[in-house]
Motif scaffolding. Sequence first.
Motif, mmCIF file in Angstrom:
data_model
loop_
_atom_site.group_PDB
_atom_site.id
_atom_site.type_symbol
_atom_site.label_atom_id
_atom_site.label_comp_id
_atom_site.label_asym_id
_atom_site.label_seq_id
_atom_site.Cartn_x
_atom_site.Cartn_y
_atom_site.Cartn_z
ATOM 1 N N TYR A 181 13.088 -12.869 23.757
ATOM 2 C CA TYR A 181 13.822 -13.610 22.611
ATOM 3 C C TYR A 181 15.018 -13.786 22.954
ATOM 4 C CZ TYR A 181 12.347 -10.269 18.961
ATOM 5 O OH TYR A 181 11.488 -9.797 17.324
ATOM 6 N N ARG A 228 2.206 -11.202 30.939
ATOM 7 C CA ARG A 228 3.974 -10.962 30.432
ATOM 8 C C ARG A 228 5.018 -10.441 31.615
ATOM 9 N NH1 ARG A 228 3.663 -5.551 26.604
ATOM 10 N NH2 ARG A 228 5.371 -5.216 26.659
ATOM 11 N N PHE A 229 3.919 -9.859 32.352
ATOM 12 C CA PHE A 229 5.097 -9.168 33.507
ATOM 13 C C PHE A 229 5.133 -9.798 34.550
ATOM 14 C CE2 PHE A 229 5.842 -5.883 31.747
ATOM 15 C CZ PHE A 229 4.941 -4.907 30.619
ATOM 16 N N ASN A 230 4.426 -11.528 35.090
ATOM 17 C CA ASN A 230 4.819 -11.846 36.701
ATOM 18 C C ASN A 230 5.728 -13.377 35.640
ATOM 19 O OD1 ASN A 230 3.603 -9.691 37.193
ATOM 20 N ND2 ASN A 230 3.376 -11.083 38.775
ATOM 21 N N LEU A 231 6.096 -14.309 36.264
ATOM 22 C CA LEU A 231 6.736 -15.111 36.427
ATOM 23 C C LEU A 231 5.566 -16.313 36.769
ATOM 24 C CD1 LEU A 231 9.933 -15.612 38.168
ATOM 25 C CD2 LEU A 231 9.548 -15.670 35.253
ATOM 26 N N ARG A 235 12.695 -23.829 26.860
ATOM 27 C CA ARG A 235 11.673 -22.591 26.443
ATOM 28 C C ARG A 235 9.995 -23.269 26.757
ATOM 29 N NH1 ARG A 235 10.565 -19.738 21.809
ATOM 30 N NH2 ARG A 235 9.533 -21.399 21.891
ATOM 31 N N ASN A 236 10.231 -24.564 26.356
ATOM 32 C CA ASN A 236 9.044 -24.900 26.015
ATOM 33 C C ASN A 236 8.219 -25.588 27.554
ATOM 34 O OD1 ASN A 236 8.665 -24.553 23.646
ATOM 35 N ND2 ASN A 236 9.030 -26.102 22.862
ATOM 36 N N TYR A 237 9.557 -26.035 28.259
ATOM 37 C CA TYR A 237 9.411 -27.389 29.240
ATOM 38 C C TYR A 237 9.812 -26.278 30.582
ATOM 39 C CZ TYR A 237 7.874 -30.713 25.718
ATOM 40 O OH TYR A 237 7.005 -30.694 24.621
ATOM 41 N N PHE A 238 10.282 -25.716 30.716
ATOM 42 C CA PHE A 238 11.092 -24.379 32.383
ATOM 43 C C PHE A 238 10.576 -23.386 32.150
ATOM 44 C CE2 PHE A 238 13.033 -28.305 34.151
ATOM 45 C CZ PHE A 238 13.474 -29.082 32.263
ATOM 46 N N ILE A 239 9.924 -22.817 33.532
ATOM 47 C CA ILE A 239 10.042 -21.588 33.608
ATOM 48 C C ILE A 239 10.985 -20.472 33.330
ATOM 49 C CG2 ILE A 239 9.241 -19.612 35.782
ATOM 50 C CD1 ILE A 239 6.764 -21.477 34.932
ATOM 51 N N ASP A 240 10.920 -19.549 33.454
ATOM 52 C CA ASP A 240 12.052 -18.593 33.443
ATOM 53 C C ASP A 240 12.742 -18.914 32.393
ATOM 54 O OD1 ASP A 240 14.731 -17.726 36.396
ATOM 55 O OD2 ASP A 240 13.070 -15.922 34.892
ATOM 56 N N ILE A 241 12.357 -18.684 31.191
ATOM 57 C CA ILE A 241 13.258 -18.988 29.936
ATOM 58 C C ILE A 241 11.823 -18.613 28.663
ATOM 59 C CG2 ILE A 241 13.792 -20.009 27.959
ATOM 60 C CD1 ILE A 241 14.565 -22.272 30.137
ATOM 61 N N GLU A 255 16.156 -13.588 27.104
ATOM 62 C CA GLU A 255 16.923 -12.744 28.336
ATOM 63 C C GLU A 255 15.509 -12.708 28.798
ATOM 64 O OE1 GLU A 255 15.544 -9.921 25.114
ATOM 65 O OE2 GLU A 255 14.030 -10.318 24.747
ATOM 66 N N GLU A 256 15.266 -14.319 29.662
ATOM 67 C CA GLU A 256 14.439 -13.094 30.225
ATOM 68 C C GLU A 256 15.010 -13.463 32.106
ATOM 69 O OE1 GLU A 256 10.100 -15.434 29.829
ATOM 70 O OE2 GLU A 256 10.328 -15.911 32.320
ATOM 71 N N ARG A 264 8.674 -10.036 35.236
ATOM 72 C CA ARG A 264 9.138 -11.025 34.662
ATOM 73 C C ARG A 264 9.513 -9.962 33.739
ATOM 74 N NH1 ARG A 264 5.264 -14.723 30.784
ATOM 75 N NH2 ARG A 264 6.902 -15.969 29.867
ATOM 76 N N GLU A 318 0.846 -19.170 32.530
ATOM 77 C CA GLU A 318 1.218 -18.768 30.834
ATOM 78 C C GLU A 318 -0.204 -20.240 30.688
ATOM 79 O OE1 GLU A 318 4.971 -20.115 29.908
ATOM 80 O OE2 GLU A 318 6.009 -19.857 31.789
ATOM 81 N N LYS A 367 9.071 -8.750 19.397
ATOM 82 C CA LYS A 367 9.371 -7.550 19.839
ATOM 83 C C LYS A 367 8.236 -6.397 18.944
ATOM 84 C CE LYS A 367 13.123 -8.639 22.509
ATOM 85 N NZ LYS A 367 13.018 -7.772 24.042
ATOM 86 N N HIS A 414 12.340 -9.163 29.837
ATOM 87 C CA HIS A 414 12.787 -9.542 28.547
ATOM 88 C C HIS A 414 13.252 -8.417 27.882
ATOM 89 C CE1 HIS A 414 9.492 -12.476 28.175
ATOM 90 N NE2 HIS A 414 10.115 -12.923 28.853
ATOM 91 N N ALA A 436 13.565 -12.317 35.860
ATOM 92 C CA ALA A 436 13.126 -11.801 37.405
ATOM 93 C C ALA A 436 13.381 -11.109 37.961
ATOM 94 C CB ALA A 436 12.343 -13.092 38.775
ATOM 95 N N ASN A 486 11.673 -26.614 38.345
ATOM 96 C CA ASN A 486 10.767 -25.622 38.373
ATOM 97 C C ASN A 486 10.267 -26.094 36.892
ATOM 98 O OD1 ASN A 486 9.616 -23.829 40.140
ATOM 99 N ND2 ASN A 486 11.602 -22.235 39.719
ATOM 100 N N MET A 487 9.756 -27.627 36.324
ATOM 101 C CA MET A 487 9.670 -27.748 35.008
ATOM 102 C C MET A 487 8.429 -27.324 34.961
ATOM 103 S SD MET A 487 9.598 -30.971 33.660
ATOM 104 C CE MET A 487 8.544 -31.627 31.694
ATOM 105 N N LYS A 488 7.755 -26.752 33.634
ATOM 106 C CA LYS A 488 6.654 -26.179 33.230
ATOM 107 C C LYS A 488 5.986 -27.432 32.833
ATOM 108 C CE LYS A 488 6.633 -23.081 29.267
ATOM 109 N NZ LYS A 488 7.372 -22.255 29.171
#
Lengths: 356, 345
Positions: free
Chosen positions: A244, B251-254, A235-241, A15-16, A24, B257, B343, A26, A18, B28-30
């Motif tokens: 919940y 929490r609020f910006n991409l 979620r572990n390896y990519f941004i924007d995921i 549910e994430e 960011r 982390e 949540k 959710h 931008a 965009n791999m993290k």
Amino acid sequence: MLRFDKSSGAMICDEESAYMERRRTHFDENIRNLLEPEVSEKFDIEAVYGGAGYPPFHYEVVRKARKAIANLVKDRDNLTLEDVARETLKCLRSVIHRRVDDKLKFYFGFNLDELNQGFFEKDGKKFDIKQDSVKKKARDIASFNSKSEPLKNIFENKAAVMGYDKKNGFQAYHISGDITVLSFLAGFESIGSGKYGAGIAFARTFNNKFHFERREGFDPVDGMILLLSSIIEARNYFIDIGGYFSLTYINGNEENHEKRYIDIDPNKIKLASEIVTANLKGLLGTDKTRYLVEKILLGDNRLDESMLDELEDEFFREADNPVILKYILRGYKIDPGDLREEEIELVKQGKRGEEE
Amino acid sequence: MTSINAIKFDDYSGACVCDEARCWNKENMKIYTAEKVRPCIPEEVIRRYGTVAAYGNTGTSTVGDEIKWTIQKKILEKLEKITEKEGKIPDKLMTLEEIADLVFQVITNLKHTHIDDQLMGRYNFDTPEFVQGSYERDGRKIEIKDKDVIREVEKFLTWKDMYDEVTPIFLNAGILAGYEESEGFRLFHYSMIECFHEPVQAAFIVDGSGRDLTSLHLSDYFSRKTIPERGKIDRVEGMIAILEAVNGASRFNLGVEGYYNIILMDGREKDYNKRLVEINDHRSKLASEIVLAKTEGLISEETAYSLIEKLIFGGATFADIAGQFLKSASDRKNLERLLRGYKFK
């Protein structure tokens, strides 16, 4: 999205997003039902739409599609998932055209059809579209060929339509927003920024199956675990995921809409994702994982606080090293197979009951 | 996507906090590999002069890495040069302001080197040759006259129209925080977007994609203090404020982390080797959780203060404070769920 067998499957999303390309958030709803309940009941059909890309675009597509499908079935006595998918594709195209027309009208005063015919009318007067630079820019916008224009919210959208109908069983389709094509999906699909992470999880499983095993499909519990694994890897390896997960399960073996179409309670999905994480980290055996996931996701869907407490307690009782597991679930960098001294100290504290 | 932040506690001390997430490639791999704020004074200089500083960059990871590495190299070169010239190790090396100026020289040289690499590849001349209007190759003088070329090259040099080809160089900004005996603890700000470097007059500086949240929080914190109060803030309170700010950004910006790197600098420390301390292990994660719990009202301000003081400034171990933290919560079950991402209302 994963096909379990010829009558069932499920779709999962996060549910994430931008918000306004900066914030960011959710609160996105990336999976939506394409059909009014009456349509589902009348035709014994279920269909969901999962979109990745620009949330307002998908919201608009689904709204249009629901209306269009409700109108389509007024004079029909049958409906297939392919019909639904094609109607959805038409609506997606119309949303793209509307947005392209917005830009063309705003910049130049004509829309796509007028560009194609070579002229437009304003206040009763006809204007030929002759200026080469204008024609080029307009054509570039309409065909997603312009680097200087922000067009990805219009064209870089993808969707999956998944569902069940009586005639064909469980099926799914992929829609590419840039080329507006509907593609048939055989077993699984992953779209969005985490698709490569999810893809590795799927590949890990599928690459170990024989042809006939793949055709047979999945036990729903194993299917749920694989779906959860895929989105956890994403979620572990990519941004924007993040946030919940939402999970919609379609089971065509059931007799009515209420039982066929299940939106699983979000807190249960959250707990189930923790259970699968524990399994991926080697802190919960496969049998226990299957037992808990089946109980949580495929049992009674009603959930209250006390039920969540009980399920959670059972999870931590069954886990190896619950002290370390809780820290891992909190995002700590811990390798359960190679604990640092301070982490061993945590375990000792837990055993001494100092944590309780 | 980044959050880099620095805060001044008083004339002798302060801290930097940053995240560690790197967005790798266009997919965009993290990956948690970024050292967004990093100590930039060579150990030999710290040992001799007690000067400590850290530089943080936001923008292109490789540009930031190159800047940090080059700063160290240039300072060492300066020490070697003076030592050779005077025949002995100098009593003083550089003030913080001189280090700040050197950092901008490093940034400027990096820009010119990278742009010149591109110009040579594309056109066969570099910036000084373009400026003079001609260049020589194999004994032949070539005038740079083509109008289209001139127009294009200007975009390379100045990022006109935010020219894509050079965005990785220009879309960078930086912060420098440090202590040096003659000037005390100071902050500096850098921007390649607007081509400046300047001392920071306020008691904090933030940058990166997380800055809208971090600046909001720290502006609120400092705006409630009078001038004398802003000149000398309680370091635990200040640490909580900056952690709360970065938590908000996370929490609020991409892309904000991973674990935070917390860099403490204190010029009062007699042992020069201890003037700069980095905390980026489980303690930094726990510190961010303690502050989050305080923000959500699950532990009291007093408890948060005490735990942060012990954990960050008191040398307590992670395991000790981890246990105390959970025991101190008014609602432990909900605290644990909050920390696990449930949540929370």
